[in-house]
Design an enzyme around this catalytic site. Structure first.
Site, PDB file in Angstrom:
ATOM      1  N   ASN A 158       0.803  -1.229   0.000  1.00 21.93           N
ATOM      2  CA  ASN A 158       0.000   0.000   0.000  1.00 21.93           C
ATOM      3  C   ASN A 158       0.836   1.280   0.000  1.00 21.93           C
ATOM      4  O   ASN A 158       0.352   2.337  -0.380  1.00 21.93           O
ATOM      5  CB  ASN A 158      -1.037  -0.006   1.126  1.00 21.93           C
ATOM      6  CG  ASN A 158      -0.425  -0.028   2.506  1.00 21.93           C
ATOM      7  OD1 ASN A 158       0.771  -0.278   2.654  1.00 21.93           O
ATOM      8  ND2 ASN A 158      -1.211   0.229   3.525  1.00 21.93           N
ATOM      9  N   GLU A 253       5.334  -3.686  11.718  1.00 20.91           N
ATOM     10  CA  GLU A 253       4.079  -2.948  11.743  1.00 20.91           C
ATOM     11  C   GLU A 253       3.079  -3.770  10.965  1.00 20.91           C
ATOM     12  O   GLU A 253       3.199  -3.932   9.745  1.00 20.91           O
ATOM     13  CB  GLU A 253       4.250  -1.561  11.136  1.00 20.91           C
ATOM     14  CG  GLU A 253       3.082  -0.663  11.488  1.00 20.91           C
ATOM     15  CD  GLU A 253       2.377  -0.153  10.256  1.00 20.91           C
ATOM     16  OE1 GLU A 253       1.176  -0.444  10.131  1.00 20.91           O
ATOM     17  OE2 GLU A 253       3.009   0.512   9.429  1.00 20.91           O
ATOM     18  N   CYS A 287      -3.230   0.564   6.995  1.00 19.51           N
ATOM     19  CA  CYS A 287      -3.268  -0.075   8.313  1.00 19.51           C
ATOM     20  C   CYS A 287      -3.918   0.860   9.327  1.00 19.51           C
ATOM     21  O   CYS A 287      -4.536   0.412  10.286  1.00 19.51           O
ATOM     22  CB  CYS A 287      -1.862  -0.462   8.752  1.00 19.51           C
ATOM     23  SG  CYS A 287      -0.761   0.931   8.744  1.00 19.51           S
TER      24      CYS A 287
HETATM   25  O1  G3H Z   1      -0.698   1.214   6.014  1.00 18.26           O
HETATM   26  C1  G3H Z   1       0.027   1.594   6.922  1.00 18.26           C
HETATM   27  C2  G3H Z   1       0.657   2.909   6.903  1.00 18.26           C
HETATM   28  O2  G3H Z   1       1.724   2.942   7.801  1.00 18.26           O
HETATM   29  C3  G3H Z   1      -0.344   4.006   7.187  1.00 18.26           C
HETATM   30  O3  G3H Z   1       0.183   5.231   6.895  1.00 18.26           O
HETATM   31  O4  G3H Z   1      -1.463   6.672   8.098  1.00 18.26           O
HETATM   32  O5  G3H Z   1       0.100   7.636   6.414  1.00 18.26           O
HETATM   33  O6  G3H Z   1      -1.787   6.182   5.700  1.00 18.26           O
HETATM   34  P1  G3H Z   1      -0.786   6.487   6.769  1.00 18.26           P
END
Ligand code: G3H
Length: 478
Positions: A158, A253, A287
């Site tokens: 993602n 993570e 996430c």
């Molecule tokens: O998908 C996991 C990422 O660490 C979320 O990052 O809050 O900038 O979308 P974000």
């Protein structure tokens, strides 16, 4: 047969001896968009060997020079934002503007990391012995931070670029070498990003990028004796990696089921806006997406109405048109999301919109009156489907949040700051946002999950520290 993108080893772009490739399926067209090399275990061994050698001299390269190269890479990355963003659109169906934002944010992250690194790694400590009982002032202790060695970075689909550089930059500024294993969807964007580091002129072998099948090189990489630290972002695979990895620091993570608690006194327009942004941006494939709304019954009808009005305005279609909702990453992901929706339907959740799917494209869907016996109350769809659970007390909301296996972030909407802080303290998550949707950034903030959401803490400063260890020299006075 089409071009197969080369992998990066010993400062060169190479074809794998396997003669095989891995296809990257465009989520929108569901046809092969690109192909990358299917690297072999021997090629991984080679990369590890050169990473080890390159690290030794890199650690001796002055810190300011390491920072200078990172600043250069950041500038090159930003200059090439268009072609890299184009890959993100084709490989992971990220909306066009968000794809550009990801690359720019990545350049900023690399520069910030270089600056932060020269500050925090430029300082050590000095301790004296006579503070501990029984000691005279006869020992002076000097501490500094030294690199770990070879860091293995595994980012998710993602944010293939951003979550790669959030591992690469801290590793390099701290004097480590880096082996990158990109996700299959997003591998070509990663290879382009690595090319920016190549153009910046980092020493040969310091950075490598191996592509291939998880079944062939996945475990081989994560269990490789040459790896001194793993930084992984992704799903359940992270749990498996942490069970198999050796005695090395792990930064993991993993998933989340971020709850959004809405109290009676909340600004409901603010909450609705944050829920739609938090729940549906990049089609819920973050996430940190809002993954369950826990709203007080007395304001639930109004909130749901406001959220629905905003959902109706979301555009649905191809990422090239910069639509809000774009196809999810793969057919299996779309099937999984559909499974959660069908389970909720069977158990009588209220569908605020009609369920609609074409290929991997799923229209945004709010499910009201979700109950704890439904899978979607607990599982992470990673798609544009958001459950609403009506609660009768704050305690009920906190209880639902804490009963989850995940503990990444959460958020609470209320005008009462005292209540907000008490709720934040009670929520068992790495971060709680008051009056805003969950989010990782700004990228220097600490970012961490508890329980199945991960181990260790990220954010620029924490990642630099995590990729170093303390070295002490003690001067013994006569
Ligand atoms: O998908 C996991 C990422 O660490 C979320 O990052 O809050 O900038 O979308 P974000």
């Amino acid at each position: 047969e089409g071009d197969v993108f080369k992998y990066y080893s010993e400062g060169e772009w190479k074809k794998s001896a396997s003669g095989k490739s891995v296809a990257i399926i465009n989520p929108t067209t569901r046809k092969t968009q690109y192909k990358v090399q299917a690297c072999t275990q021997e090629e991984v061994n080679k990369v590890m060997e050169v990473a080890k050698a390159a690290q030794k001299s890199w650690a001796k390269t002055p810190l300011w020079k390491r920072a200078e190269l990172l600043h250069k890479a950041a500038a090159i990355l930003k200059e090439h934002k268009a072609p890299i963003a184009e890959c993100l659109v084709k490989e992971i169906a990220k909306p066009a503007k968000d794809a550009v934002t990801e690359v720019v944010r990545s350049g900023d992250l690399v520069s910030y990391t270089a600056e932060e690194g020269v500050r925090i790694l430029g300082e050590g400590k000095f301790l004296v012995s006579d503070s501990f009982p029984g000691n005279e002032r006869t020992k002076y202790c000097l501490t500094s931070k030294i690199p770990l060695g070879v860091i293995l970075a595994i980012p998710p689909f993602n944010y293939p670029v951003n979550l790669a550089v959030s591992k690469i930059a801290p590793a390099l500024i701290a004097g480590n070498s880096l082996v990158l294993k990109p996700p299959t969807q997003g591998a070509v964007a990663c290879l382009h990003m690595v090319h920016c580091f190549h153009l910046a002129g980092f020493p040969k072998g310091l950075i490598s990028c191996v592509t291939g099948k998880g079944s062939e090189i996945g475990d081989f990489l994560t269990m490789h004796p040459g790896v001194h630290c793993i930084s992984f972002t992704g799903g359940d695979t992270g749990v498996a990696i942490s069970k198999k990895a050796g005695m090395i620091p792990l930064q993991m993570e993993l998933g989340g089921k971020d709850a959004c608690i809405v109290l009676e006194d909340a600004d409901l327009d603010l909450a609705a806006g944050s829920i739609v942004k938090g729940g549906f941006s990049y089609s819920g494939q973050r996430c940190t997406a809002v993954k369950v709304v826990l709203v007080m019954e007395s304001v639930a009808d109004t909130l749901v109405e406001k959220v629905n009005a905003k959902v109706a305005k979301l555009t649905v279609g191809p990422p090239e048109d910069d639509c809000d909702i774009t196809p999810v990453v793969s057919e299996s992901s779309a099937n999984f999301i559909e499974g959660l929706v069908m389970d909720a339907k069977q158990k009588n959740a209220t569908f605020c919109q009609q369920y609609k799917r074409e290929g991997n494209l799923i229209w945004p869907l709010l499910l009201d009156n979700v109950r704890p016996d439904m899978r979607i109350a607990w599982e992470e769809p990673f798609g544009p489907v958001l459950p609403v659970i009506r609660i009768n007390s704050v305690e009920e909301g906190i209880h639902h949040c804490n009963a989850s296996n995940f503990g990444l972030q959460g958020c609470v909407f209320t005008k009462d700051i005292n209540k907000a802080i008490l709720i934040s303290d009670a929520m068992e998550t790495g971060t709680v946002q008051i009056n805003s949707a969950p989010a990782r950034g700004p990228d220097h903030f600490p970012f961490q999950g508890i329980k199945d959401s991960g181990i260790g803490s990220q954010g620029i400063t924490n990642s630099i520290n995590m990729m170093t260890k303390v070295k002490t020299t003690v001067i013994n006075l006569p």
